[in-house]
Design an enzyme around this catalytic site. Structure first.
Site, PDB file in Angstrom:
ATOM      1  N   PHE A 128       0.847  -1.190   0.000  1.00  0.00           N
ATOM      2  CA  PHE A 128       0.000   0.000   0.000  1.00  0.00           C
ATOM      3  C   PHE A 128       0.891   1.252   0.000  1.00  0.00           C
ATOM      4  O   PHE A 128       1.859   1.327   0.762  1.00  0.00           O
ATOM      5  CB  PHE A 128      -0.921  -0.016   1.225  1.00  0.00           C
ATOM      6  CG  PHE A 128      -1.966   1.061   1.169  1.00  0.00           C
ATOM      7  CD1 PHE A 128      -3.081   0.917   0.367  1.00  0.00           C
ATOM      8  CD2 PHE A 128      -1.821   2.231   1.889  1.00  0.00           C
ATOM      9  CE1 PHE A 128      -4.042   1.918   0.289  1.00  0.00           C
ATOM     10  CE2 PHE A 128      -2.772   3.241   1.824  1.00  0.00           C
ATOM     11  CZ  PHE A 128      -3.888   3.083   1.015  1.00  0.00           C
ATOM     12  N   ASP A 200       1.905  -5.173   8.397  1.00  0.00           N
ATOM     13  CA  ASP A 200       0.720  -4.306   8.315  1.00  0.00           C
ATOM     14  C   ASP A 200      -0.501  -5.222   8.204  1.00  0.00           C
ATOM     15  O   ASP A 200      -0.629  -5.994   7.238  1.00  0.00           O
ATOM     16  CB  ASP A 200       0.846  -3.387   7.087  1.00  0.00           C
ATOM     17  CG  ASP A 200      -0.325  -2.409   6.968  1.00  0.00           C
ATOM     18  OD1 ASP A 200      -1.407  -2.695   7.507  1.00  0.00           O
ATOM     19  OD2 ASP A 200      -0.159  -1.369   6.300  1.00  0.00           O
ATOM     20  N   TYR A 225     -10.771   1.166  10.810  1.00  0.00           N
ATOM     21  CA  TYR A 225     -12.003   1.524  10.090  1.00  0.00           C
ATOM     22  C   TYR A 225     -12.398   0.531   9.008  1.00  0.00           C
ATOM     23  O   TYR A 225     -13.393   0.734   8.330  1.00  0.00           O
ATOM     24  CB  TYR A 225     -11.909   2.943   9.509  1.00  0.00           C
ATOM     25  CG  TYR A 225     -10.682   3.230   8.669  1.00  0.00           C
ATOM     26  CD1 TYR A 225     -10.586   2.764   7.364  1.00  0.00           C
ATOM     27  CD2 TYR A 225      -9.630   3.979   9.185  1.00  0.00           C
ATOM     28  CE1 TYR A 225      -9.465   3.038   6.596  1.00  0.00           C
ATOM     29  CE2 TYR A 225      -8.504   4.252   8.417  1.00  0.00           C
ATOM     30  CZ  TYR A 225      -8.428   3.773   7.121  1.00  0.00           C
ATOM     31  OH  TYR A 225      -7.320   4.035   6.367  1.00  0.00           O
ATOM     32  N   LYS A 226     -11.606  -0.513   8.813  1.00  0.00           N
ATOM     33  CA  LYS A 226     -11.951  -1.493   7.771  1.00  0.00           C
ATOM     34  C   LYS A 226     -12.781  -2.607   8.407  1.00  0.00           C
ATOM     35  O   LYS A 226     -13.929  -2.403   8.770  1.00  0.00           O
ATOM     36  CB  LYS A 226     -10.683  -2.018   7.104  1.00  0.00           C
ATOM     37  CG  LYS A 226      -9.867  -0.935   6.405  1.00  0.00           C
ATOM     38  CD  LYS A 226      -8.616  -1.534   5.795  1.00  0.00           C
ATOM     39  CE  LYS A 226      -7.683  -0.485   5.246  1.00  0.00           C
ATOM     40  NZ  LYS A 226      -8.231   0.247   4.102  1.00  0.00           N
ATOM     41  N   ARG A 402     -12.902  -4.368  -7.095  1.00  0.00           N
ATOM     42  CA  ARG A 402     -12.542  -4.989  -5.810  1.00  0.00           C
ATOM     43  C   ARG A 402     -13.792  -5.179  -4.961  1.00  0.00           C
ATOM     44  O   ARG A 402     -14.593  -4.240  -4.814  1.00  0.00           O
ATOM     45  CB  ARG A 402     -11.545  -4.064  -5.130  1.00  0.00           C
ATOM     46  CG  ARG A 402     -10.880  -4.618  -3.911  1.00  0.00           C
ATOM     47  CD  ARG A 402      -9.807  -3.673  -3.410  1.00  0.00           C
ATOM     48  NE  ARG A 402     -10.348  -2.504  -2.735  1.00  0.00           N
ATOM     49  CZ  ARG A 402      -9.755  -1.845  -1.742  1.00  0.00           C
ATOM     50  NH1 ARG A 402      -8.569  -2.248  -1.314  1.00  0.00           N
ATOM     51  NH2 ARG A 402     -10.299  -0.789  -1.186  1.00  0.00           N
TER      52      ARG A 402
END
Ligand SMILES: Cc1ncc(COP(=O)(O)O)c(C=O)c1O
Length: 443
Positions: A128, A200, A225-226, A402
């Site tokens: 990322f 991560d 928040y995911k 996605r």
């Protein structure tokens, strides 16, 4: 061929089905983007309202003690620890993933083994971007080097580690492809070469079983928040193996990381353990929301916990792959996500190849969203203007569609309908309409 009735039957037998009631999902929406922003838990609005009106409004400053505000990073950290194979007292919820990465990478680079010869951080080009940007800025600051590998092949990663390397920095589940690394094997490969492993867990915590201790990892960070449903911009988390926690100091040593912040001493003395990875005053309202999100994942505990969530996630994603490939055949969609269960997380991605070079991926996702199926799109970089940046970021990564699958609130019938909507979008060609091709700031 699997039918809608088969999907309904799978829902009836699903022990996790009742957990959907924990979420305030809008009518008519199939939400396949919990890998980007988890949905709103039913408990969050009343909890945050209580934090505002009672704890803040009436308790005022007394609430730092009486409402337990001061200990929230540790208390929430203990809840997160249960989801990632850490022990109580080893995790704090705090700051953002990017900031926490800066702290742990800096700490890892200060390790005694990071002697003059060890000045390289190894990562992947497909990691990322924030991870790569943080590592780049740290390298500028420290005069070290970021070495990026081309693909996610474990043997190639292991082979790149030598006595020059201080840190192996990997994201466990890739944000684009959903490919998952073998954390234990790669950490062991790193340790064999005297290298520390930083993981991560942004796309892993709450999505796949993680066992940081079994993997013998050194540092981990992750996102609130995911899959943890903590709300937009929720605090992230940081874990440091106890063998390291008291050995290093992190560079953002604000007063909350001090051993006795309310002594207001001019000299810095780091807190023991993971608390030294805090920095300044915590966003209490966001912490209150994050706790509600964590509780939705922990609610699966009595129903089999992460093992049950993983079983259902794999069943949902297998079904999605199978239905897209059979019902949308002929529309040039190609699976990007590895099929093998232990090589993927909880998302499924496709590319679309087209003769004119335009994938249509963005517009197809927009047309799907207009039909109530919310997935997302991640731009490729084959034609991007930054194709030749200093790190060679662009190696022809394709545009992708996605779709994230969160077994807490997605059912098998949802998968059926999502694929049916995708089939109709592709068959009708409606995605070619101008309104679906207009790019917004956030994709
Ligand atoms: C792997 C990974 N790390 C980090 C982040 C985001 O970090 P931050 O919360 O600091 O924006 C993301 C966001 O999607 C991500 O996918």
């Amino acid at each position: 061929m699997i039918t809608l009735q088969d999907c309904r039957a799978l829902d009836t037998q699903d022990p996790l089905r009742k957990l959907r009631g924990l979420f305030a999902l809008p009518e008519g929406v199939i939400y396949l983007d919990g890998n980007s922003l988890g949905p709103l838990p039913e408990a969050t609005a009343p909890r945050v309202a209580r934090a505002i009106t009672q704890e803040w409004g009436e308790g005022l400053i007394r609430s730092w003690n009486s409402a337990g505000w001061f200990d929230l990073p540790q208390r929430l950290g203990d809840k997160i620890a249960r989801l990632v194979g850490a022990h109580p007292g080893e995790v704090v919820a705090t700051d953002s993933t990017s900031i926490n990465l800066y702290k742990v990478l800096s700490a890892a680079l200060s390790a005694p083994q990071a002697d003059a010869r060890r000045s390289v951080i190894v990562s992947e080009r497909s990691n990322f971007p924030t991870d790569l940007y943080i590592a780049q800025s740290l390298c500028k600051e420290r005069g070290c080097e970021l070495q990026l590998l081309d693909d996610g092949d474990a043997d190639a990663i292991a082979a790149s580690l030598d006595e020059r390397v201080a840190v192996l920095m990997l994201t466990h589940v890739n944000y684009r492809t959903g490919a998952m690394h073998e954390m234990a094997a790669l950490t062991a490969a790193a340790h064999r070469k005297g290298v520390l492993a930083v993981w991560d867990l942004a796309h892993s915590a709450g999505a796949v079983p993680v066992d940081l201790h079994a993997a013998d990892a050194d540092f981990a960070i992750g996102c609130g928040y995911k899959y943890l449903n903590g709300g937009p911009g929720a605090p992230a988390f940081v874990w440091v193996h106890p063998r390291h926690a008291d050995r290093f100091e992190q560079p953002l040593a604000g007063w909350w990381s001090h051993a006795a912040p309310f002594d207001f001493a001019p000299g810095y003395r780091p807190a023991a353990g993971i608390s030294r990875y805090l920095c300044g005053t915590q966003p209490i309202l966001s912490m209150a929301a994050l706790e509600c999100g964590l509780d939705t994942v922990l609610a699966a505990g009595p129903l089999g916990g992460m093992t049950a969530l993983r079983r259902k996630s794999l069943a949902l994603t297998d079904l999605f792959m199978e239905l897209v490939e059979s019902r949308c055949a002929g529309h040039r969609l190609a699976l990007v996500t590895p099929r093998q269960h232990d090589h993927r997380g909880s998302q499924v991605c496709f590319t679309r190849t087209a003769s004119d070079g335009e994938s249509g991926a963005y517009a197809i996702v927009q047309a799907l969203i207009a039909r109530g199926v919310i997935g997302d799109y991640r731009a490729g970089n084959a034609r991007a203007s930054h194709a030749q940046d200093g790190l060679g970021h662009a190696r022809g990564l394709p545009d992708i569609l996605r779709f994230g699958f969160t077994p807490l609130y997605i059912g098998f019938e949802d998968v059926w309908h999502a694929v049916e909507q995708l089939r109709q979008v592709l068959e009708s060609g409606e995605w070619r309409r101008p309104e679906f091709n207009q790019k917004h700031a956030v994709t």
